[in-house]
Design a protein around this motif. Structure first.
Motif, short mmCIF file in Angstrom:
data_model
loop_
_atom_site.label_atom_id
_atom_site.label_comp_id
_atom_site.label_asym_id
_atom_site.label_seq_id
_atom_site.Cartn_x
_atom_site.Cartn_y
_atom_site.Cartn_z
N GLY A 183 53.13 91.19 -37.67
CA GLY A 183 51.77 90.78 -38.00
C GLY A 183 51.69 89.29 -38.32
O GLY A 183 50.73 88.62 -37.94
N CYS A 184 52.71 88.77 -39.01
CA CYS A 184 52.74 87.34 -39.31
C CYS A 184 52.86 86.52 -38.02
O CYS A 184 52.25 85.45 -37.91
N LEU A 185 53.63 87.00 -37.06
CA LEU A 185 53.74 86.29 -35.78
C LEU A 185 52.39 86.25 -35.06
O LEU A 185 52.04 85.24 -34.44
N ALA A 206 46.80 80.86 -35.44
CA ALA A 206 46.75 79.52 -36.01
C ALA A 206 46.95 78.46 -34.92
O ALA A 206 46.30 77.41 -34.91
N TYR A 207 47.85 78.74 -33.97
CA TYR A 207 48.06 77.80 -32.87
C TYR A 207 46.81 77.70 -32.01
O TYR A 207 46.45 76.61 -31.56
N ARG A 208 46.13 78.82 -31.78
CA ARG A 208 44.87 78.81 -31.03
C ARG A 208 43.83 77.95 -31.74
O ARG A 208 43.11 77.16 -31.11
N LEU A 209 43.73 78.08 -33.05
CA LEU A 209 42.81 77.27 -33.84
C LEU A 209 43.18 75.79 -33.75
O LEU A 209 42.31 74.93 -33.57
N TYR A 210 44.47 75.49 -33.80
CA TYR A 210 44.94 74.11 -33.69
C TYR A 210 44.56 73.51 -32.34
O TYR A 210 44.09 72.37 -32.25
N GLN A 211 44.74 74.28 -31.27
CA GLN A 211 44.37 73.79 -29.94
C GLN A 211 42.87 73.56 -29.85
O GLN A 211 42.42 72.58 -29.26
N LEU A 219 42.23 85.51 -44.86
CA LEU A 219 42.42 86.68 -45.71
C LEU A 219 43.56 87.58 -45.20
O LEU A 219 44.33 88.12 -45.99
N SER A 220 43.67 87.74 -43.90
CA SER A 220 44.76 88.58 -43.39
C SER A 220 46.11 87.91 -43.60
O SER A 220 47.11 88.59 -43.85
N CYS A 221 46.17 86.57 -43.53
CA CYS A 221 47.42 85.87 -43.84
C CYS A 221 47.82 86.09 -45.29
O CYS A 221 48.99 86.32 -45.60
#
Length: 138
Positions: free
Chosen positions: A81-83, A89-94, A119-121
């Motif tokens: 789930g963390c992966l 997060a990478y999608r948000l960064y892009q 919240l899920s993080c």
């Protein structure tokens, strides 16, 4: 009839009431009576008679109940789930790297989705900490 039983190194020696050696077996002596001897061999308890014949065998659990689920499998799913969250997060960064403001390009990325992601993080982090804590103390 069994008179005595004692541990001698890695072997259990069983003695008759007259002092003769009835049998010797490798293992750890757990206890004895006049009729039977209990010997731990690996993770099994062997109940033997005065001739050394095994009457019954039982799984040795050291007084602990058998676990229904494995904490390692739960930990695996939490790490998976963390992966997934790292990928988000990478999608948000892009997305932010393109210079767009959130919610203006007509895509599905908006503040609500970002809040759910955060919240899920937090949820996955708390679960991971609880599992690590439980593995040390229980």
């Amino acid at each position: 009839m069994i008179g005595a039983a004692y541990q001698q190194g890695t072997h259990v020696r069983v003695i008759s009431p007259e002092g003769q050696i009835l049998f010797t077996q490798k293992g750890k002596l757990l206890g004895f009576s006049s009729e039977a001897v209990s010997i731990l061999k690996g993770n099994a308890i062997h109940i033997c008679d005065h001739q050394g014949n095994t009457l019954s065998t039982h799984r040795y659990t050291d007084g602990k109940p058998a676990k229904a689920g494995s904490s390692k499998s739960i930990l695996f799913y939490l790490l998976l789930g963390c992966l997934v969250k790292i990928g988000d997060a990478y999608r948000l960064y892009q997305f932010l790297g393109r210079g767009n403001t959130i919610g203006t390009d007509g895509g599905d990325l908006n503040w609500k989705n970002i809040g759910i992601w955060i919240l899920s993080c937090v949820f996955y982090s708390v679960c991971l900490i609880v599992i690590i804590w439980m593995s040390y103390f229980f």
